[in-house]
Design an enzyme around this catalytic site. Sequence first.
Site, PDB file in Angstrom:
ATOM      1  N   THR A 126       0.595  -1.297  -0.039  1.00  0.00           N
ATOM      2  CA  THR A 126       0.069  -0.032   0.026  1.00  0.00           C
ATOM      3  C   THR A 126       0.859   1.317  -0.158  1.00  0.00           C
ATOM      4  O   THR A 126       1.934   1.086   0.477  1.00  0.00           O
ATOM      5  CB  THR A 126      -0.726  -0.043   1.232  1.00  0.00           C
ATOM      6  OG1 THR A 126      -1.469   1.340   1.371  1.00  0.00           O
ATOM      7  CG2 THR A 126      -0.103  -0.083   2.461  1.00  0.00           C
ATOM      8  N   ASP A 127       0.317   2.355  -0.448  1.00  0.00           N
ATOM      9  CA  ASP A 127       1.245   3.533  -0.280  1.00  0.00           C
ATOM     10  C   ASP A 127       1.350   4.061   1.069  1.00  0.00           C
ATOM     11  O   ASP A 127       2.105   5.118   1.170  1.00  0.00           O
ATOM     12  CB  ASP A 127       0.387   4.804  -1.309  1.00  0.00           C
ATOM     13  CG  ASP A 127      -1.196   4.865  -0.919  1.00  0.00           C
ATOM     14  OD1 ASP A 127      -1.602   4.156  -0.076  1.00  0.00           O
ATOM     15  OD2 ASP A 127      -1.628   5.809  -1.741  1.00  0.00           O
ATOM     16  N   GLU A 128       0.447   3.605   1.954  1.00  0.00           N
ATOM     17  CA  GLU A 128       0.307   4.300   3.239  1.00  0.00           C
ATOM     18  C   GLU A 128       1.868   3.889   3.883  1.00  0.00           C
ATOM     19  O   GLU A 128       1.975   4.444   5.009  1.00  0.00           O
ATOM     20  CB  GLU A 128      -0.825   3.588   4.052  1.00  0.00           C
ATOM     21  CG  GLU A 128      -2.297   4.136   3.481  1.00  0.00           C
ATOM     22  CD  GLU A 128      -3.265   3.718   4.413  1.00  0.00           C
ATOM     23  OE1 GLU A 128      -2.987   3.724   5.478  1.00  0.00           O
ATOM     24  OE2 GLU A 128      -4.525   3.290   3.857  1.00  0.00           O
ATOM     25  N   TYR A 151      -2.021  -0.034  11.091  1.00  0.00           N
ATOM     26  CA  TYR A 151      -1.886  -0.866   9.995  1.00  0.00           C
ATOM     27  C   TYR A 151      -0.921  -0.347   8.888  1.00  0.00           C
ATOM     28  O   TYR A 151      -0.243  -1.688   8.474  1.00  0.00           O
ATOM     29  CB  TYR A 151      -3.542  -0.576   9.159  1.00  0.00           C
ATOM     30  CG  TYR A 151      -3.192  -1.029   7.399  1.00  0.00           C
ATOM     31  CD1 TYR A 151      -3.211  -2.097   7.191  1.00  0.00           C
ATOM     32  CD2 TYR A 151      -3.219   0.346   6.661  1.00  0.00           C
ATOM     33  CE1 TYR A 151      -3.245  -2.459   5.933  1.00  0.00           C
ATOM     34  CE2 TYR A 151      -3.267  -0.386   5.213  1.00  0.00           C
ATOM     35  CZ  TYR A 151      -3.189  -1.309   4.828  1.00  0.00           C
ATOM     36  OH  TYR A 151      -3.170  -1.634   3.434  1.00  0.00           O
ATOM     37  N   LYS A 155       2.183  -3.103   7.464  1.00  0.00           N
ATOM     38  CA  LYS A 155       2.492  -3.423   5.995  1.00  0.00           C
ATOM     39  C   LYS A 155       4.123  -3.079   5.599  1.00  0.00           C
ATOM     40  O   LYS A 155       4.517  -3.718   4.944  1.00  0.00           O
ATOM     41  CB  LYS A 155       1.453  -2.653   5.169  1.00  0.00           C
ATOM     42  CG  LYS A 155      -0.029  -3.206   5.159  1.00  0.00           C
ATOM     43  CD  LYS A 155      -0.031  -4.554   4.737  1.00  0.00           C
ATOM     44  CE  LYS A 155       0.040  -4.755   3.142  1.00  0.00           C
ATOM     45  NZ  LYS A 155      -0.321  -5.994   2.586  1.00  0.00           N
ATOM     46  N   VAL A 207     -18.058  12.604   7.630  1.00  0.00           N
ATOM     47  CA  VAL A 207     -16.517  12.775   7.123  1.00  0.00           C
ATOM     48  C   VAL A 207     -15.650  13.317   8.207  1.00  0.00           C
ATOM     49  O   VAL A 207     -15.919  14.233   9.156  1.00  0.00           O
ATOM     50  CB  VAL A 207     -16.487  13.823   5.972  1.00  0.00           C
ATOM     51  CG1 VAL A 207     -15.179  14.299   5.517  1.00  0.00           C
ATOM     52  CG2 VAL A 207     -17.473  13.467   4.936  1.00  0.00           C
TER      53      VAL A 207
END
Length: 328
Positions: A126-128, A151, A155, A207
């Site tokens: 993931t880009d995270e 998370y 990763k 949001v």
Amino acid sequence: MIKHTILVTGGAGFIGHHFIKHRLRETEDRIVNLDALTYAGDLEALKELEGSPRYTFAKGDVNNRELVDELIRQHNINLIVHFAAESHVDRSITSASSFIQTNIAGTQVLLDVAREHGARFIHISTDEVYGSLGETGIFTEESFLAPRSPYAASKASSDCLVLACHHTFGLPVNITRCTNNFGPRQFPEKFIPKMIIQALEGTPLTVYGNGENVRDWIHVYDHCTAIDAVIEKGIDGEVYNIGSSNERKNLDVARIILEELGLDESRITHVTDRPGHDYRYALNSGKIRNELGWAPRFEFEPALKKTIDWYKVYRPWWERMLKRGKEL
């Protein structure tokens, strides 16, 4: 001619099931789908494949080394595409233990078995893992890893294990780091389906914070074709960023959804921001585009409108999945 017999982990998940169906449609590969069927697993999405001689489902955990070893031996697996992961940031903030067990320990189990059998390993990340950007800047494959949520940290840790296995033992590996996916059958806790479902249910669209957080959105089909490119042309040991250059503020995505459904922006409610909420993600995907010849096909807004239409039609599906998520 069969080129690959693939073990897909997490193939009942959102991206995994799209990849399996795409790969079986576009190639002669055989696929074994290993999935633990946690709350987000959706075997119904693969029902059409039941009975296919090219598809096998096995229920199980990636931490079960004996099962993984048996599947690789029994089916002569030569490629592992590793999707299986706990992936929801909010859940990782509440409790990180399952993220450590699946995303880190489970990846190591798969790497150990891949080494033993000489199977190539493609790790879906993931880009995270890169952390957060400000108003400007873009992440490349050479950017430092600076994860900011449990998370993302899990990763990033698994990414490091994959690269260490390549450099230490020579295992053929690739890592893909993709931006935010969207499309049909995405679990309702993710941002786009959550906004669509709240709009359809007549409840406020919640949001986080001021809604100014920016994400680059890619249609799940484009992600699948990018993985294809890595399978067919990827260079051992390389990392490939996958992005669509479709940066949108969360608030603007919510507004598009409301407009498409003929609803007023007053439906948006701002709630307390997520702890440590990353402001912006953006990827330079020039490497996979220029070296492997991949490019996204879907434009964001038309694809989003089709996704909204899917959720309008398949209300029983997401109602069932919502109930499953709440039962945890």
